[in-house]
Scaffold this motif. Sequence first.
Motif, PDB file in Angstrom:
ATOM      1  N   TRP A   1       0.836  -1.205   0.000  1.00  0.00           N
ATOM      2  CA  TRP A   1       0.000   0.000   0.000  1.00  0.00           C
ATOM      3  C   TRP A   1       0.866   1.249   0.000  1.00  0.00           C
ATOM      4  O   TRP A   1       0.596   2.205  -0.743  1.00  0.00           O
ATOM      5  N   ARG A   2       1.928   1.224   0.805  1.00  0.00           N
ATOM      6  CA  ARG A   2       2.854   2.362   0.844  1.00  0.00           C
ATOM      7  C   ARG A   2       3.512   2.579  -0.515  1.00  0.00           C
ATOM      8  O   ARG A   2       3.794   3.719  -0.910  1.00  0.00           O
ATOM      9  N   ARG A   3       3.780   1.510  -1.238  1.00  0.00           N
ATOM     10  CA  ARG A   3       4.482   1.607  -2.518  1.00  0.00           C
ATOM     11  C   ARG A   3       3.550   1.961  -3.681  1.00  0.00           C
ATOM     12  O   ARG A   3       3.992   2.559  -4.667  1.00  0.00           O
ATOM     13  N   VAL A   4       2.274   1.588  -3.562  1.00  0.00           N
ATOM     14  CA  VAL A   4       1.348   1.785  -4.680  1.00  0.00           C
ATOM     15  C   VAL A   4       0.566   3.098  -4.580  1.00  0.00           C
ATOM     16  O   VAL A   4       0.216   3.689  -5.606  1.00  0.00           O
ATOM     17  N   ARG A   5       0.331   3.562  -3.369  1.00  0.00           N
ATOM     18  CA  ARG A   5      -0.540   4.735  -3.190  1.00  0.00           C
ATOM     19  C   ARG A   5      -0.010   5.949  -3.962  1.00  0.00           C
ATOM     20  O   ARG A   5       1.197   6.167  -4.059  1.00  0.00           O
ATOM     21  N   GLY A   6      -0.938   6.708  -4.504  1.00  0.00           N
ATOM     22  CA  GLY A   6      -0.578   7.928  -5.200  1.00  0.00           C
ATOM     23  C   GLY A   6       0.011   7.723  -6.584  1.00  0.00           C
ATOM     24  O   GLY A   6       0.500   8.677  -7.191  1.00  0.00           O
ATOM     25  N   GLN A   7      -0.024   6.509  -7.108  1.00  0.00           N
ATOM     26  CA  GLN A   7       0.596   6.241  -8.414  1.00  0.00           C
ATOM     27  C   GLN A   7      -0.442   5.951  -9.501  1.00  0.00           C
ATOM     28  O   GLN A   7      -0.081   5.513 -10.591  1.00  0.00           O
ATOM     29  N   ASP A   8      -1.707   6.215  -9.221  1.00  0.00           N
ATOM     30  CA  ASP A   8      -2.790   6.021 -10.190  1.00  0.00           C
ATOM     31  C   ASP A   8      -2.761   4.605 -10.762  1.00  0.00           C
ATOM     32  O   ASP A   8      -2.725   4.402 -11.977  1.00  0.00           O
ATOM     33  N   MET A   9      -2.785   3.630  -9.861  1.00  0.00           N
ATOM     34  CA  MET A   9      -2.797   2.226 -10.246  1.00  0.00           C
ATOM     35  C   MET A   9      -3.955   1.540  -9.526  1.00  0.00           C
ATOM     36  O   MET A   9      -3.764   0.829  -8.539  1.00  0.00           O
ATOM     37  N   PRO A  10      -5.183   1.740 -10.004  1.00  0.00           N
ATOM     38  CA  PRO A  10      -6.348   1.218  -9.268  1.00  0.00           C
ATOM     39  C   PRO A  10      -6.376  -0.295  -9.135  1.00  0.00           C
ATOM     40  O   PRO A  10      -6.783  -0.823  -8.090  1.00  0.00           O
ATOM     41  N   LEU A  11      -5.945  -1.012 -10.171  1.00  0.00           N
ATOM     42  CA  LEU A  11      -5.954  -2.471 -10.066  1.00  0.00           C
ATOM     43  C   LEU A  11      -4.908  -2.952  -9.065  1.00  0.00           C
ATOM     44  O   LEU A  11      -5.142  -3.911  -8.320  1.00  0.00           O
TER      45      LEU A  11
END
Length: 225
Positions: free
Chosen positions: A39-49
């Motif tokens: 979650w820390r790595r994916v958040r804010g990167q516009d990767m909904p899947l």
Amino acid sequence: MDWMQEIDSYCERLSAAYWAEPINAITNATFLISAFIMWRRVRGQDMPLAMGLVLVLGIIGVGSYLFHTHAQVWAAVADVTPILLFILIYIFAVNKNIWRMPWVYALGGTILFVPYAAATVPVFQWVPGLGSSAAYAPVPLLILIYAYLLRNRQPQFARDMTIGAFILILSITFRSLDHPICSQFPIGTHFMWHILNATMLGWMIEVYRRALIRMRAGAVKYPAL
């Protein structure tokens, strides 16, 4: 169906008590840790899947915890359903965003997992010692198939997927050894299935995340479908 029927599937469980599988129950925290890290790595990167996969990863930990404490039919459903959901979302994500398929084709390719599993699980059931883990064996095979097909278009993605497949193969090995070595190792080896699966699922999200970043940066060339 008796949803409250007791299930005794693992070496560590010796009774129907809530804490009859303490190690199997507690090691489900690794899924939550893995989900938090991703979650820390994916958040804010516009990767909904990818974010959806992170959410399901956390739910897998909760479902598995419920199964290894309650050990009833309803809890078994809560255990396996999020795993299947993770697989389907991941296949759709790869089809749509890595293969660059139109969403209709990506969805159709995802649905094909059902007949693929139905055809391959009986084959894996013939493998000596695999037991109930035969239900999971088609997954690393499918990952390796995807890696092979993508080896020229996206070699880094293919290599990273191969790593994930072999982590899962190791995880399935520990799951399969739980009963055969129970008399020598009373707590069993199922807890390693949790630890390695949490690692593998988090890694697979990271593999997808890195691939999207490379594609957005134009570092990957791919033909349009």
